[in-house]
Design an enzyme around this catalytic site. Structure first.
Site, short mmCIF file in Angstrom:
data_model
loop_
_atom_site.label_atom_id
_atom_site.label_comp_id
_atom_site.label_asym_id
_atom_site.label_seq_id
_atom_site.Cartn_x
_atom_site.Cartn_y
_atom_site.Cartn_z
N LYS A 4 -21.59 -4.18 8.85
CA LYS A 4 -21.93 -3.93 7.45
C LYS A 4 -21.23 -5.04 6.66
O LYS A 4 -20.02 -5.05 6.51
CB LYS A 4 -21.45 -2.54 7.02
CG LYS A 4 -21.28 -2.29 5.52
CD LYS A 4 -22.54 -2.48 4.72
CE LYS A 4 -22.28 -2.07 3.26
NZ LYS A 4 -21.32 -2.97 2.57
N GLY A 14 -9.42 -2.34 4.47
CA GLY A 14 -9.60 -2.25 3.03
C GLY A 14 -8.64 -1.26 2.41
O GLY A 14 -7.50 -1.09 2.86
N SER A 15 -9.10 -0.56 1.40
CA SER A 15 -8.25 0.33 0.62
C SER A 15 -8.05 1.68 1.31
O SER A 15 -8.84 2.08 2.17
CB SER A 15 -8.87 0.57 -0.76
OG SER A 15 -10.06 1.33 -0.63
N GLY A 74 -11.12 3.89 0.44
CA GLY A 74 -12.29 3.58 1.26
C GLY A 74 -12.12 4.01 2.70
O GLY A 74 -13.04 4.59 3.30
N GLY A 75 -10.96 3.73 3.27
CA GLY A 75 -10.71 4.10 4.66
C GLY A 75 -10.77 5.59 4.90
O GLY A 75 -11.39 6.06 5.86
N GLU A 105 -7.62 0.14 8.72
CA GLU A 105 -6.40 -0.45 8.18
C GLU A 105 -6.49 -0.32 6.67
O GLU A 105 -7.42 -0.84 6.05
CB GLU A 105 -6.28 -1.91 8.59
CG GLU A 105 -5.00 -2.56 8.08
CD GLU A 105 -5.08 -4.07 8.12
OE1 GLU A 105 -4.71 -4.69 7.10
OE2 GLU A 105 -5.52 -4.62 9.14
N CYS A 163 -2.73 -8.04 3.51
CA CYS A 163 -2.28 -6.68 3.78
C CYS A 163 -0.81 -6.64 4.16
O CYS A 163 -0.19 -5.58 4.15
CB CYS A 163 -3.12 -6.06 4.89
SG CYS A 163 -3.29 -7.12 6.34
N GLU A 196 0.63 0.69 -3.28
CA GLU A 196 0.37 -0.74 -3.15
C GLU A 196 -0.27 -1.29 -4.42
O GLU A 196 -1.17 -0.69 -5.00
CB GLU A 196 -0.57 -1.01 -1.96
CG GLU A 196 -0.89 -2.48 -1.75
CD GLU A 196 -1.91 -2.72 -0.66
OE1 GLU A 196 -1.95 -3.85 -0.15
OE2 GLU A 196 -2.65 -1.78 -0.30
#
Length: 525
Positions: A182, A239-240, A243-244, A263, A300, A392
């Site tokens: 994606k 990502g965030s 989202g994860g 992650e 990250c 973060e």
């Protein structure tokens, strides 16, 4: 550059409303019409991937290795076209992207070497003991096998190394799993070029159609459909946290739940111990100012939290860090959305109780999507009672937490959640005096660092890029280094089988000449 969705070896006919990439450095729209995939495209890609899996899982290791090396060669053959498109879609400088391309091709070659050698499948043989008392033992043999089609979500901050042919794709293909990517909507042109490279390599080696596909979408519908599709066996994401966790929730609510290796970010605490600050505080300040602002802080592993004990040496360090940050100008962030989020979060942190600003970099107000470097400070007592300060801030930002004494510093560490990295900056006296504190650091991080910076992740066998939740959704695995291949396999035992029916990896005589654990002894015999 083909801009259609690539499903197997064929591009789909453009349909619907196109979206375009934006150059974050100028704000201008870039050429190239990209069309969101349809649900039918999702079905077709996964049907082909499932069919390809039944063939590719048995493909010999040399062909797989040659395929991975061919992908690397095809990426290199894209030359300046790839770098120029990646620059325009990410705002990242040429040198950074050339280095990232090298990392991308390098990890493909690393996995090719791993697959070609072959021992990674962890073959274990316990031969039959027919005369064992009180009961005989049957012959049992075990190895790792690929799981099936993998969905890879491209990351925003690494348009090459964590994207279409990045570490997730390389390790999944190495394991024997087809991949559906994606593409990240921020860099569709870069993604399209790399997808063409993979497509050419797959055709060159006559691999089954469906070994690789790429789908585009500037929203969430296609990503959701891919995760929920019953033919998807594994999902990877960088990502965030939001989202994860959304993907993890979708995957767990399926009729047949699947793993999501996500992650999701980290503030990467750095513990600055007293003797080190006393002896070389100014040098440490320069080193960390550079690390915090590297790549506009969009790593990250950015050191977003600095921890120290109050002392005159700490005060001198603060002054030096402030001066170093104030010399650094603003940088272009990856997307307008990321830039807006950074501006809002960094300002919100400034308004939290007890927080003060140690230093800011220069802001270039004439350019769009700029990230102004910022160092903030708070005392440990205020930090401990405010959960927001533990979040973060994605960008060139770091918070210095100053404790009054060692026990309070330990309380701060105890209050932290899982991290990708944790760093100790110490001299010899510190290493002896703070031994207990240092030993406990492995409980919160996947990679522990001494007298170095966390930014910069080496793609090597020993790398662990993953950590306790919420840094990642599964701390047992890594997304960087050869250990990443373990995410896409599962163990299977063969009991009491004829030798000619066993996989080559488990046959008597060891035809593949790999390392195996035979009756508790490692051997190639």
């Amino acid at each position: 550059m083909e801009t259609g969705n690539l499903i197997g070896y064929h591009y789909t006919v453009a349909d619907g409303k196109a979206f375009h990439a934006t150059d974050p450095a100028s704000g201008r729209e870039l050429p190239g019409d990209f069309f969101p995939a349809s649900l039918d495209d999702v079905d077709m890609a996964l049907a082909l991937a499932e069919k390809a899996y039944t063939i590719y899982r048995y493909t010999d290791k040399k062909t797989k290795a040659d395929f991975l090396r061919s992908i690397a060669s095809e990426i290199d053959a894209l030359g300046t076209e790839l770098i120029e498109r990646a620059i325009s879609e990410s705002g990242l400088p040429q040198g950074r992207l050339e280095g990232e391309r090298g990392r991308t091709t390098g990890q493909l070659k690393l996995f090719a070497d791993l697959v070609e050698e072959g021992s990674w499948i962890e073959a274990v043989i316990d031969n039959a003991l027919p005369d064992r008392k009180p009961a005989p033992r049957v012959d049992i043999r075990k190895m790792l096998i690929p799981v099936g089609p993998v969905v890879v979500f491209g990351a925003s901050n690494f348009p090459l190394a964590f994207s279409v042919a990045g570490g997730d794709t390389a390790s999944a293909l190495a394991a024997g799993c087809p991949v559906i990517v994606k593409a990240h909507p921020a860099h569709p042109g870069t993604s399209a070029l790399v997808a063409e490279a993979i497509n050419k390599a797959a055709k060159k080696h006559n691999l089954p159609e469906g070994i690789f596909s790429i789908l585009y979408d500037n929203g969430y519908a296609i990503g959701e459909a891919l995760v929920k599709h019953p033919k998807t066996k594994i999902v990877t994401f960088t990502g965030s946290y939001k989202g994860g966790m959304a993907l993890v929730k979708m995957a767990q609510e399926r009729e047949a739940p699947i793993p999501v290796f996500a992650e999701m970010g980290s503030i990467n605490p750095t513990i600055l111990l007293p003797e080190a600050l006393e002896n070389r505080g100014e040098q440490i300040a320069e080193q960390y100012a550079a690390s915090i602002t590297l790549g506009a802080g969009q790593f990250c592993t950015n050191p977003g939290l600095l921890l120290a004990i109050s002392s005159p040496a700490t005060d001198r360090f603060k002054k030096a860090l402030s001066e170093a940050i104030e010399k650094i100008g603003s940088s272009t962030m990856l997307t307008p959305g990321i830039a807006k989020n950074y501006a809002e979060l960094s300002e919100d942190m400034r308004d939290e109780a007890g927080v003060s600003i140690l230093g800011r970099g220069n802001l270039n107000g004439e350019k769009p999507n700029q990230a102004q470097p910022m160092i903030a400070e708070v005392n440990a007592s205020s930090f401990l009672v405010n959960p927001k300060l533990k979040e973060e801030v994605f960008g060139p930002y770091s918070l210095l937490v100053v404790a009054g004494f060692e026990v309070q510093l330990q309380h701060v560490l105890d209050a932290l959640q899982g991290q990708l990295t944790a760093t100790i900056v110490a001299d010899e006296g510190d290493l002896k005096k703070y031994k207990a504190l240092i030993q406990n650091i492995t409980s919160i991080a996947g990679r522990v660092i001494l007298n170095n910076v966390p930014t910069g992740v080496e793609v090597v066998h020993a790398m662990q890029h993953g950590g306790p939740f919420p840094a990642t959704s599964d701390s047992r695995f890594t997304s960087v280094g050869t250990g990443a291949i373990k995410r896409f396999v599962r163990p299977v035992s063969w009991q009491n089988w004829n030798n000619d029916l066993l996989p080559d990896e488990l046959k008597n005589g060891n035809p593949l000449k790999i390392w195996r654990l035979v009756d508790s002894n490692w051997t190639k015999e």
